[in-house]
Design a protein around this motif. Structure first.
Motif, PDB file in Angstrom:
ATOM      1  N   MET A  47      56.189  32.402  31.345  1.00 10.25           N
ATOM      2  CA  MET A  47      55.390  31.627  32.263  1.00 10.25           C
ATOM      3  C   MET A  47      55.047  30.312  31.572  1.00 10.25           C
ATOM      4  O   MET A  47      54.648  30.310  30.405  1.00 10.25           O
ATOM      5  CB  MET A  47      54.140  32.424  32.621  1.00 10.25           C
ATOM      6  N   PRO A  48      55.150  29.215  32.292  1.00  7.36           N
ATOM      7  CA  PRO A  48      54.782  27.926  31.699  1.00  7.36           C
ATOM      8  C   PRO A  48      53.317  27.922  31.240  1.00  7.36           C
ATOM      9  O   PRO A  48      52.444  28.509  31.888  1.00  7.36           O
ATOM     10  CB  PRO A  48      54.999  26.935  32.839  1.00  7.36           C
ATOM     11  N   GLU A  49      53.070  27.258  30.137  1.00  9.78           N
ATOM     12  CA  GLU A  49      51.736  27.257  29.531  1.00  9.78           C
ATOM     13  C   GLU A  49      50.661  26.718  30.466  1.00  9.78           C
ATOM     14  O   GLU A  49      49.561  27.276  30.537  1.00  9.78           O
ATOM     15  CB  GLU A  49      51.762  26.438  28.233  1.00  9.78           C
ATOM     16  N   ASP A  50      50.952  25.661  31.223  1.00  8.40           N
ATOM     17  CA  ASP A  50      49.936  25.088  32.103  1.00  8.40           C
ATOM     18  C   ASP A  50      49.541  26.047  33.219  1.00  8.40           C
ATOM     19  O   ASP A  50      48.371  26.140  33.597  1.00  8.40           O
ATOM     20  CB  ASP A  50      50.381  23.744  32.668  1.00  8.40           C
ATOM     21  N   ILE A  51      50.494  26.819  33.717  1.00  9.30           N
ATOM     22  CA  ILE A  51      50.192  27.806  34.763  1.00  9.30           C
ATOM     23  C   ILE A  51      49.385  28.961  34.176  1.00  9.30           C
ATOM     24  O   ILE A  51      48.421  29.434  34.773  1.00  9.30           O
ATOM     25  CB  ILE A  51      51.481  28.298  35.431  1.00  9.30           C
ATOM     26  N   ARG A  52      49.764  29.412  32.978  1.00  8.65           N
ATOM     27  CA  ARG A  52      49.041  30.505  32.327  1.00  8.65           C
ATOM     28  C   ARG A  52      47.588  30.106  32.080  1.00  8.65           C
ATOM     29  O   ARG A  52      46.665  30.866  32.365  1.00  8.65           O
ATOM     30  CB  ARG A  52      49.709  30.890  31.003  1.00  8.65           C
ATOM     31  N   VAL A  53      47.368  28.900  31.604  1.00  6.55           N
ATOM     32  CA  VAL A  53      46.009  28.419  31.335  1.00  6.55           C
ATOM     33  C   VAL A  53      45.199  28.369  32.628  1.00  6.55           C
ATOM     34  O   VAL A  53      44.030  28.770  32.670  1.00  6.55           O
ATOM     35  CB  VAL A  53      46.046  27.044  30.639  1.00  6.55           C
ATOM     36  N   ALA A  54      45.814  27.890  33.708  1.00 11.30           N
ATOM     37  CA  ALA A  54      45.107  27.806  34.996  1.00 11.30           C
ATOM     38  C   ALA A  54      44.752  29.194  35.517  1.00 11.30           C
ATOM     39  O   ALA A  54      43.636  29.408  36.013  1.00 11.30           O
ATOM     40  CB  ALA A  54      45.958  27.064  36.018  1.00 11.30           C
ATOM     41  N   LEU A  55      45.663  30.146  35.398  1.00  8.29           N
ATOM     42  CA  LEU A  55      45.388  31.502  35.881  1.00  8.29           C
ATOM     43  C   LEU A  55      44.297  32.182  35.072  1.00  8.29           C
ATOM     44  O   LEU A  55      43.399  32.812  35.628  1.00  8.29           O
ATOM     45  CB  LEU A  55      46.669  32.343  35.859  1.00  8.29           C
ATOM     46  N   VAL A  56      44.359  32.055  33.767  1.00  9.91           N
ATOM     47  CA  VAL A  56      43.325  32.661  32.919  1.00  9.91           C
ATOM     48  C   VAL A  56      41.989  31.975  33.157  1.00  9.91           C
ATOM     49  O   VAL A  56      40.944  32.627  33.211  1.00  9.91           O
ATOM     50  CB  VAL A  56      43.739  32.605  31.429  1.00  9.91           C
ATOM     51  N   GLY A  57      41.990  30.666  33.345  1.00  7.26           N
ATOM     52  CA  GLY A  57      40.748  29.942  33.615  1.00  7.26           C
ATOM     53  C   GLY A  57      40.086  30.386  34.900  1.00  7.26           C
ATOM     54  O   GLY A  57      38.861  30.441  34.997  1.00  7.26           O
TER      55      GLY A  57
END
Length: 92
Positions: free
Chosen positions: A1-11
């Motif tokens: 998973m792209p890092e920016d998407i992972r960060v948004a989902l976890v956030g």
């Protein structure tokens, strides 16, 4: 998973408190109403499971928010596991 998407989902995993509280109120009240109407052992156990999962999710949410504010690791896996358990117990 792209890092920016992972960060948004976890956030977003910890930032939806009004939705979380609404879900807790909805499922616990539904289970309590059904249990009050038909207090069989199965419904009593279901109500106890709902209360346990919801209280545990609330504790994890509080801990996660505290850890996130301190820029430490959050219990994301536990939160996701409890979310799946809650969905399964609610029949969703």
């Amino acid at each position: 998973m792209p890092e920016d998407i992972r960060v948004a989902l976890v956030g977003n995993a910890y930032g939806t408190l009004p939705v979380f509280v609404g879900g807790i109120v909805n499922t616990v009240l539904a289970a309590a109403a059904i249990t009050a109407r038909s207090p069989t052992p199965l419904f009593i156990v279901w109500l106890a499971i709902e209360i346990t999962i919801c209280l545990t999710r609330l504790a994890v949410l509080i801990i996660a928010n505290r850890e996130a504010l301190a820029r430490r690791s959050t219990p994301t896996d536990v939160n996701l596991l409890l979310s799946v358990a809650w969905s399964a117990s609610a029949g969703r």
